[in-house]
Motif scaffolding. Structure first.
Motif, mmCIF file in Angstrom:
data_model
loop_
_atom_site.group_PDB
_atom_site.id
_atom_site.type_symbol
_atom_site.label_atom_id
_atom_site.label_comp_id
_atom_site.label_asym_id
_atom_site.label_seq_id
_atom_site.Cartn_x
_atom_site.Cartn_y
_atom_site.Cartn_z
ATOM 1 N N ILE A 56 56.714 33.319 31.583
ATOM 2 C CA ILE A 56 57.894 34.134 31.909
ATOM 3 C C ILE A 56 57.457 35.542 32.304
ATOM 4 O O ILE A 56 57.949 36.110 33.289
ATOM 5 N N LYS A 57 56.527 36.123 31.561
ATOM 6 C CA LYS A 57 56.047 37.470 31.886
ATOM 7 C C LYS A 57 55.375 37.505 33.249
ATOM 8 O O LYS A 57 55.567 38.434 34.026
ATOM 9 N N ARG B 22 58.408 41.968 40.303
ATOM 10 C CA ARG B 22 58.517 43.394 39.993
ATOM 11 C C ARG B 22 59.838 43.766 39.336
ATOM 12 O O ARG B 22 60.529 44.668 39.742
ATOM 13 N N GLY B 23 60.196 43.027 38.316
ATOM 14 C CA GLY B 23 61.428 43.327 37.596
ATOM 15 C C GLY B 23 62.553 42.382 37.984
ATOM 16 O O GLY B 23 62.471 41.677 38.981
ATOM 17 N N VAL B 24 63.598 42.431 37.215
ATOM 18 C CA VAL B 24 64.728 41.546 37.439
ATOM 19 C C VAL B 24 65.991 42.387 37.533
ATOM 20 O O VAL B 24 66.278 43.184 36.652
ATOM 21 N N ARG B 25 66.716 42.186 38.619
ATOM 22 C CA ARG B 25 67.984 42.908 38.772
ATOM 23 C C ARG B 25 69.172 41.991 38.480
ATOM 24 O O ARG B 25 70.126 42.386 37.874
ATOM 25 N N LEU C 127 64.074 30.482 36.600
ATOM 26 C CA LEU C 127 63.260 30.044 35.467
ATOM 27 C C LEU C 127 63.526 28.576 35.142
ATOM 28 O O LEU C 127 62.603 27.801 34.901
ATOM 29 N N THR C 128 64.789 28.224 35.108
ATOM 30 C CA THR C 128 65.167 26.858 34.791
ATOM 31 C C THR C 128 64.606 25.882 35.835
ATOM 32 O O THR C 128 64.095 24.826 35.481
ATOM 33 N N ARG D 133 49.943 21.559 10.188
ATOM 34 C CA ARG D 133 49.015 21.583 11.323
ATOM 35 C C ARG D 133 49.723 21.791 12.655
ATOM 36 O O ARG D 133 49.437 21.132 13.646
ATOM 37 N N SER D 134 50.645 22.706 12.701
ATOM 38 C CA SER D 134 51.294 23.020 13.965
ATOM 39 C C SER D 134 51.176 24.519 14.236
ATOM 40 O O SER D 134 51.020 25.316 13.321
ATOM 41 N N THR D 135 51.226 24.866 15.513
ATOM 42 C CA THR D 135 51.122 26.261 15.925
ATOM 43 C C THR D 135 52.282 26.603 16.850
ATOM 44 O O THR D 135 53.056 25.741 17.246
ATOM 45 N N ASN D 136 52.351 27.855 17.219
ATOM 46 C CA ASN D 136 53.366 28.291 18.174
ATOM 47 C C ASN D 136 52.747 28.481 19.553
ATOM 48 O O ASN D 136 53.242 29.250 20.369
ATOM 49 N N ALA D 137 51.665 27.772 19.833
ATOM 50 C CA ALA D 137 50.945 27.921 21.101
ATOM 51 C C ALA D 137 51.842 27.597 22.301
ATOM 52 O O ALA D 137 51.762 28.266 23.331
ATOM 53 N N ALA D 138 52.689 26.589 22.187
ATOM 54 C CA ALA D 138 53.567 26.225 23.308
ATOM 55 C C ALA D 138 54.544 27.358 23.619
ATOM 56 O O ALA D 138 54.765 27.702 24.791
ATOM 57 N N ALA D 139 55.107 27.962 22.586
ATOM 58 C CA ALA D 139 56.034 29.082 22.796
ATOM 59 C C ALA D 139 55.309 30.280 23.390
ATOM 60 O O ALA D 139 55.827 30.947 24.297
ATOM 61 N N GLU D 140 54.112 30.564 22.914
ATOM 62 C CA GLU D 140 53.337 31.683 23.452
ATOM 63 C C GLU D 140 52.979 31.442 24.915
ATOM 64 O O GLU D 140 53.023 32.359 25.733
ATOM 65 N N SER D 141 52.636 30.223 25.246
ATOM 66 C CA SER D 141 52.310 29.888 26.630
ATOM 67 C C SER D 141 53.520 30.067 27.539
ATOM 68 O O SER D 141 53.414 30.605 28.644
#
Length: 91
Positions: free
Chosen positions: A66-67, A74-77, A86-87, A53-61
């Protein structure tokens, strides 16, 4: 959705999914063809939910966050700075 909401075992979920599939086939609604194909290709992964009964919803979120963060800038240089930001924001 009812299959997931009820506390069922893997075997019961498999049977209920098969019944749903048969109902959709017999209904004649062509609009369901794409979802039936998707479920047919991925039914094992879908039914894995009933093992523990577990999903990957946390990873998808987190991936969605991140996206969105990348799109905002507008992109990452500079990858180092991107990971640093991010951290600080999501850790």
């Amino acid at each position: 959705r009812e299959i997931f909401n009820l506390k069922t075992t893997l075997q019961i979920a498999y049977t209920k999914l098969a019944h749903w599939y048969k109902q959709v086939e017999n209904s004649g609604f062509n609009q369901f063809k794409s979802i039936v194909n998707t479920i047919t290709l991925n039914y094992r992964s879908i039914l894995n939910y009933f093992i523990n009964r577990s999903t990957n919803a946390a990873a998808e979120s987190f991936n969605a966050k991140i996206k969105a963060f990348r799109a905002q800038f507008r992109g990452v240089r500079n990858l180092e700075f991107f990971l640093f930001r991010l951290t600080n924001i999501f850790a």
